[in-house]
Design a protein around this motif. Structure first.
Motif, PDB file in Angstrom:
ATOM      1  N   ILE A  60      -8.630   5.718   2.800  1.00 53.26           N
ATOM      2  CA  ILE A  60      -9.691   5.508   3.788  1.00 53.26           C
ATOM      3  C   ILE A  60      -9.727   4.034   4.213  1.00 53.26           C
ATOM      4  O   ILE A  60      -9.886   3.721   5.397  1.00 53.26           O
ATOM      5  N   GLU A  61      -9.551   3.126   3.249  1.00 52.31           N
ATOM      6  CA  GLU A  61      -9.517   1.704   3.596  1.00 52.31           C
ATOM      7  C   GLU A  61      -8.346   1.387   4.521  1.00 52.31           C
ATOM      8  O   GLU A  61      -8.472   0.592   5.446  1.00 52.31           O
ATOM      9  N   LEU A  86      -7.797   8.419  -2.749  1.00 52.33           N
ATOM     10  CA  LEU A  86      -8.445   8.642  -1.459  1.00 52.33           C
ATOM     11  C   LEU A  86      -9.156   7.391  -0.933  1.00 52.33           C
ATOM     12  O   LEU A  86      -9.150   7.120   0.264  1.00 52.33           O
ATOM     13  N   PHE A  87      -9.756   6.598  -1.820  1.00 48.98           N
ATOM     14  CA  PHE A  87     -10.486   5.401  -1.394  1.00 48.98           C
ATOM     15  C   PHE A  87      -9.552   4.423  -0.683  1.00 48.98           C
ATOM     16  O   PHE A  87      -9.891   3.883   0.378  1.00 48.98           O
ATOM     17  N   ALA A  88      -8.362   4.193  -1.246  1.00 50.59           N
ATOM     18  CA  ALA A  88      -7.396   3.289  -0.623  1.00 50.59           C
ATOM     19  C   ALA A  88      -6.884   3.864   0.692  1.00 50.59           C
ATOM     20  O   ALA A  88      -6.607   3.113   1.630  1.00 50.59           O
ATOM     21  N   TRP A 116       0.837  -1.197   0.000  1.00 52.97           N
ATOM     22  CA  TRP A 116       0.000   0.000   0.000  1.00 52.97           C
ATOM     23  C   TRP A 116       0.871   1.245   0.000  1.00 52.97           C
ATOM     24  O   TRP A 116       0.594   2.212  -0.700  1.00 52.97           O
TER      25      TRP A 116
END
Length: 112
Positions: free
Chosen positions: A87-88, A83-85, A74
């Motif tokens: 937040i995950e 942004l999605f990754a 990551w």
């Protein structure tokens, strides 16, 4: 699929046959048959029962050690993922912190 199965069986049998051919035919008697424990002869009973807390401590360490392996890929692709990754990953780290808090609360990190 049968070719892969035959190949796997062939490799396994080949390894066993090679080991059988190359092994010493007459093992030497002496120090080779003694139990090896860090080069020292054991004193007293060798079957000592360890407390379960040592094993639990090791399991907790392995759990968090393996989970942190997921952080490396990551971090390498952080700018590409967006942004999605992010937040995950925040959720993932929050779950890790929650697990660490629970282990701490239950006394799983106490050595004695």
């Amino acid at each position: 699929m049968a070719i892969f199965l035959l190949g796997a069986v062939g490799v396994a049998l080949g390894a066993l046959a090679t080991n059988w051919v190359l092994r010493p035919k007459r093992p030497q008697v002496g120090d080779q048959r003694e139990t090896y424990e860090c080069g020292l002869t054991t004193k007293g009973p060798t079957w000592v029962q360890f407390r379960i807390s040592y094993f639990l401590y090791a399991l907790i360490f392995l759990l968090f050690d393996v989970e942190t392996v997921f952080l490396y890929p990551w971090a390498v692709k952080f700018q590409v993922l967006g942004l999605f990754a992010f937040i995950e990953m925040v959720i993932f780290i929050a779950i890790l912190i929650l697990g660490l808090w629970y282990a701490w609360k239950e006394g799983g990190l106490e050595w004695l």
